[in-house]
Design a protein around this motif. Sequence first.
Motif, PDB file in Angstrom:
ATOM      1  N   UNK A 203       0.742  -0.981  -0.083  1.00  0.00           N
ATOM      2  CA  UNK A 203       0.230   0.149   0.073  1.00  0.00           C
ATOM      3  C   UNK A 203       0.737   1.219   0.028  1.00  0.00           C
ATOM      4  N   UNK A 204       1.914   1.293   0.752  1.00  0.00           N
ATOM      5  CA  UNK A 204       2.810   2.443   0.880  1.00  0.00           C
ATOM      6  C   UNK A 204       3.408   2.524  -0.431  1.00  0.00           C
ATOM      7  N   UNK A 205       3.752   1.551  -1.243  1.00  0.00           N
ATOM      8  CA  UNK A 205       4.540   1.619  -2.547  1.00  0.00           C
ATOM      9  C   UNK A 205       3.515   2.026  -3.281  1.00  0.00           C
ATOM     10  N   UNK A 206       2.410   1.655  -3.471  1.00  0.00           N
ATOM     11  CA  UNK A 206       1.119   2.071  -4.241  1.00  0.00           C
ATOM     12  C   UNK A 206       1.100   3.580  -4.314  1.00  0.00           C
ATOM     13  N   UNK A 207       0.992   4.243  -3.063  1.00  0.00           N
ATOM     14  CA  UNK A 207       0.833   5.450  -2.593  1.00  0.00           C
ATOM     15  C   UNK A 207       1.815   6.332  -3.282  1.00  0.00           C
ATOM     16  N   UNK A 211       1.754   9.179  -6.296  1.00  0.00           N
ATOM     17  CA  UNK A 211       2.160  10.482  -5.851  1.00  0.00           C
ATOM     18  C   UNK A 211       3.571  11.107  -6.631  1.00  0.00           C
ATOM     19  N   UNK A 212       4.021   9.983  -7.236  1.00  0.00           N
ATOM     20  CA  UNK A 212       5.285  10.223  -8.431  1.00  0.00           C
ATOM     21  C   UNK A 212       4.140  10.373  -9.687  1.00  0.00           C
ATOM     22  N   UNK A 213       2.976  10.320  -9.776  1.00  0.00           N
ATOM     23  CA  UNK A 213       2.074  10.574 -11.162  1.00  0.00           C
ATOM     24  C   UNK A 213       1.847   9.171 -11.835  1.00  0.00           C
ATOM     25  N   UNK A 214       2.637   8.097 -11.262  1.00  0.00           N
ATOM     26  CA  UNK A 214       2.600   6.527 -11.808  1.00  0.00           C
ATOM     27  C   UNK A 214       1.233   6.053 -11.534  1.00  0.00           C
ATOM     28  N   UNK A 215       0.633   4.969 -12.483  1.00  0.00           N
ATOM     29  CA  UNK A 215      -0.561   4.242 -11.845  1.00  0.00           C
ATOM     30  C   UNK A 215       0.025   3.345 -10.648  1.00  0.00           C
ATOM     31  N   UNK A 220      -5.382  -3.000  -5.324  1.00  0.00           N
ATOM     32  CA  UNK A 220      -6.055  -2.243  -4.461  1.00  0.00           C
ATOM     33  C   UNK A 220      -7.343  -1.620  -5.002  1.00  0.00           C
ATOM     34  N   UNK A 221      -7.359  -0.862  -5.864  1.00  0.00           N
ATOM     35  CA  UNK A 221      -8.608  -0.362  -6.564  1.00  0.00           C
ATOM     36  C   UNK A 221      -8.881  -0.669  -7.893  1.00  0.00           C
ATOM     37  N   UNK A 222      -8.117  -1.633  -8.430  1.00  0.00           N
ATOM     38  CA  UNK A 222      -8.412  -1.942 -10.009  1.00  0.00           C
ATOM     39  C   UNK A 222      -7.576  -0.993 -10.760  1.00  0.00           C
ATOM     40  N   UNK A 223      -7.797  -1.263 -12.047  1.00  0.00           N
ATOM     41  CA  UNK A 223      -6.852  -0.272 -12.663  1.00  0.00           C
ATOM     42  C   UNK A 223      -7.334   1.195 -12.937  1.00  0.00           C
ATOM     43  N   UNK A 229      -6.741   7.254  -7.758  1.00  0.00           N
ATOM     44  CA  UNK A 229      -6.479   6.392  -6.780  1.00  0.00           C
ATOM     45  C   UNK A 229      -6.285   7.417  -5.536  1.00  0.00           C
ATOM     46  N   UNK A 230      -5.554   8.587  -5.522  1.00  0.00           N
ATOM     47  CA  UNK A 230      -5.271   9.627  -4.585  1.00  0.00           C
ATOM     48  C   UNK A 230      -6.519  10.088  -4.181  1.00  0.00           C
ATOM     49  N   UNK A 231      -7.520  10.354  -4.892  1.00  0.00           N
ATOM     50  CA  UNK A 231      -8.825  11.012  -4.517  1.00  0.00           C
ATOM     51  C   UNK A 231      -9.507   9.989  -3.686  1.00  0.00           C
TER      52      UNK A 231
END
Length: 257
Positions: A203-207, A211-215, A220-223, A229-231
């Motif tokens: 989860x930390x890696x996905x966040x 934050x870097x602008x990468x998918x 976690x929440x699909x594609x 994702x951040x929203x």
Amino acid sequence: MRQLRRLPLTPRPINGEILSSWMARVSAVNGISIPELIEYAGGAGNSDFPPVDRDVPRPLIAGLALACSIPDYKLAEIDLRVQFPNAQASFFLPVEKMAPNCYNHSAIPIPYCHACFSEHERKGTTPFWKAEWTMAHVTRCPKHLFGLWAYCHHCLCGRLSVVAHTKHGGLVARCTSCYRAPAAHLLESAEKTFSRNQLVASMGQSLTLACRGLDPDPIWLGRINAATFLSVLDDMMWIFLDANLDRGFPLISRCAP
């Protein structure tokens, strides 16, 4: 523009490194402290040291670039605002003001993975602080799954810094209090909670990716893209922390272990 003499030794920034980490390495190889480097490059007074990782003042960037013969834009790219363009200010750890003339003046007040630093020393590679470690939601190393700590695991009171070490022929990480080297995590067993630690680190890696602008990872929440994702995560944090208070306490207090 001030005329600065080039420092004798000027190591280059490492990809994904934070500015204070690079400044600690430059300071260590030149036998000075970080505040002394800031004062030389930025012209700061004895009690006015600017932030060195996020929203870095342009005069300091220009001075460091001159002192180390590095293009301004290369150092400007290290600013956390540039590395994480989608991150809100609240996503970062609180900034600790750097105090001059202190016994730990070159210590880095940012959590780190002891296993990563232990691995650097074992392999003889340069230790450095990773940009993602400055994010408040990153609590575990995605590689080793150990929790990030801001203090020494041996004495539990000293911060970590980098120092020149003749035995190793380069820079090593050492505690500013007990001077011991980082070791593999001494205070927890990753085996008992391996699956949970994997999820927390993921989860930390996905966040961080978002934050870097990468998918982020679709687990976690699909594609979905980084902004969506951040929203969604922002809404979830609002629900847990603010929207549903239970007798004055956030709802997340009933969910956390």
